[in-house]
Scaffold this motif. Structure first.
Motif, PDB file in Angstrom:
ATOM      1  N   THR A  60       0.920  -1.319  -0.108  1.00 32.99           N
ATOM      2  CA  THR A  60       0.067  -0.187  -0.049  1.00 32.99           C
ATOM      3  C   THR A  60       0.515   1.203   0.504  1.00 32.99           C
ATOM      4  OG1 THR A  60      -0.287   0.108   2.568  1.00 32.99           O
ATOM      5  CG2 THR A  60      -1.605  -1.062   1.297  1.00 32.99           C
ATOM      6  N   LYS A  65      -2.987   7.700  -5.006  1.00 27.56           N
ATOM      7  CA  LYS A  65      -3.759   7.108  -5.491  1.00 27.56           C
ATOM      8  C   LYS A  65      -3.185   6.003  -6.277  1.00 27.56           C
ATOM      9  CE  LYS A  65      -8.434   8.655  -7.124  1.00 27.56           C
ATOM     10  NZ  LYS A  65      -9.684   9.310  -7.621  1.00 27.56           N
ATOM     11  N   THR A  67      -5.553   3.999  -9.299  1.00 30.21           N
ATOM     12  CA  THR A  67      -6.551   3.800  -9.734  1.00 30.21           C
ATOM     13  C   THR A  67      -6.662   2.744 -10.491  1.00 30.21           C
ATOM     14  OG1 THR A  67      -8.137   5.817  -9.378  1.00 30.21           O
ATOM     15  CG2 THR A  67      -9.179   4.112 -10.661  1.00 30.21           C
ATOM     16  N   ASP A  72     -10.528   2.521  -6.420  1.00 23.19           N
ATOM     17  CA  ASP A  72      -9.432   2.783  -5.954  1.00 23.19           C
ATOM     18  C   ASP A  72      -8.713   1.841  -5.273  1.00 23.19           C
ATOM     19  OD1 ASP A  72      -7.752   4.489  -4.688  1.00 23.19           O
ATOM     20  OD2 ASP A  72      -8.930   6.422  -4.162  1.00 23.19           O
ATOM     21  N   SER A  74      -6.273   2.039  -3.608  1.00 29.04           N
ATOM     22  CA  SER A  74      -5.109   2.291  -2.140  1.00 29.04           C
ATOM     23  C   SER A  74      -6.085   2.279  -1.088  1.00 29.04           C
ATOM     24  CB  SER A  74      -4.667   3.456  -2.625  1.00 29.04           C
ATOM     25  OG  SER A  74      -5.931   4.867  -3.331  1.00 29.04           O
ATOM     26  N   ASP A  75      -7.415   2.972  -1.385  1.00 30.33           N
ATOM     27  CA  ASP A  75      -8.487   2.820  -0.789  1.00 30.33           C
ATOM     28  C   ASP A  75      -8.808   1.349   0.079  1.00 30.33           C
ATOM     29  OD1 ASP A  75      -8.426   5.369   0.022  1.00 30.33           O
ATOM     30  OD2 ASP A  75     -10.193   5.715  -1.539  1.00 30.33           O
ATOM     31  N   PHE A  76      -8.121   0.256  -0.341  1.00 31.03           N
ATOM     32  CA  PHE A  76      -8.455  -1.053   0.332  1.00 31.03           C
ATOM     33  C   PHE A  76      -8.026  -1.174   1.359  1.00 31.03           C
ATOM     34  CE2 PHE A  76     -10.123  -2.889  -4.382  1.00 31.03           C
ATOM     35  CZ  PHE A  76     -10.658  -1.949  -4.250  1.00 31.03           C
ATOM     36  N   ASN A  77      -8.460  -2.484   2.278  1.00 30.01           N
ATOM     37  CA  ASN A  77      -7.995  -2.893   3.695  1.00 30.01           C
ATOM     38  C   ASN A  77      -6.947  -3.986   2.576  1.00 30.01           C
ATOM     39  OD1 ASN A  77     -10.232  -5.072   3.348  1.00 30.01           O
ATOM     40  ND2 ASN A  77     -10.870  -3.837   4.163  1.00 30.01           N
TER      41      ASN A  77
END
Length: 252
Positions: A60, A65, A67, A72, A74-77
């Motif tokens: 991460t 960002k 995509t 996106d 970069s926002d995933f857990n």
């Protein structure tokens, strides 16, 4: 107009090293296009593998960002990233990591069963892929310790492609192979790319890099330039000269 597959905006990655921050990737804006064979080059420590791991969801970013399509990532857990990797990505590494307690075929099927429960269909696809990379049915029944390094890496490519990934990521896939085995692996990757597979490969090897149609050069965490080589042709002297001139310009 090429279709964007991955986009980054101000992608940055930093690590703490003995209390000091080490900035490995620095504000990278980049687009990876569908159907391209993209090669990432640069000196040791330039950030090549870190960039590949970020693009593939294996790591991460600290900032920025990434995509993929409309997502996106970069926002995933961590759980979402694991699902993303299984469903969209294939991976080929320098170290192949086949399980010694399973046959070659079962190594591939184990990867496929992470995504699909249709074993009959997976066996059929595995057989087609094995045929495409020149792995015989006899070899498919062997264990990893019974096959050569070149064969093992081609098995690794089959494993990476078993779930029909959108993107095949390769990190120095010929780095541990002799010249003949490395050439076989490059020929295999080229054939799949020519059939439409999107590939992103990290390498420090000129022979490997010539297989790409787009070369990105990274230095000190920044993409310094790119070179368009067009469609691969074997024994293309002009292609070699163009790549060589680009690398000299980049300070290779």
């Amino acid at each position: 107009m090429k279709e964007a597959l991955i986009k980054t905006e101000r992608l940055s990655k930093s690590f703490s090293n003995g209390g000091a921050m080490q900035h490995v990737l620095k504000n990278i804006d980049l687009t990876i296009y569908k159907g391209d064979f993209t090669v990432i080059m640069g000196a040791s420590g330039a950030g090549k593998s870190t960039l590949l791991y970020a693009l593939s969801g294996m790591d991460t970013p600290t900032l920025g960002k990434i995509t993929v399509g409309e997502a996106d990532i970069s926002d995933f857990n961590s759980d979402q990233l694991a699902v993303f990797r299984k469903e969209h990505c294939g991976f080929v590494f320098q170290q192949i990591y086949l399980l010694d307690t399973m046959s070659v075929l079962d190594n591939v099927l184990a990867a496929g069963l992470l995504v699909s429960s249709e074993k009959k269909a997976l066996v059929s696809r595995a057989k087609e892929l094995f045929a495409a990379v020149g792995i015989s049915e006899e070899t498919q029944r062997k264990f990893p310790t019974q096959i050569s390094g070149g064969e093992a890496q081609r098995v690794g490519i089959v494993r990476a492609l078993i779930n029909s990934p959108e993107i095949l990521f390769a990190d120095e896939p010929t780095g541990a192979l002799n010249s003949k085995s490395g050439l076989d692996v490059l020929d295999t990757l080229t054939r799949f790319h020519e059939a439409g597979q999107s590939v992103v490969m990290v390498t420090h090897d000129m022979r490997s890099a010539r297989r790409g149609n787009r070369i990105l050069y990274i230095q000190d965490g920044v993409v310094m330039g790119e070179c368009d080589l067009g469609k691969y042709k074997a024994n293309d002297k002009a292609r070699h000269e163009k790549l060589s001139a680009f690398l000299v310009e980049m300070g290779w």
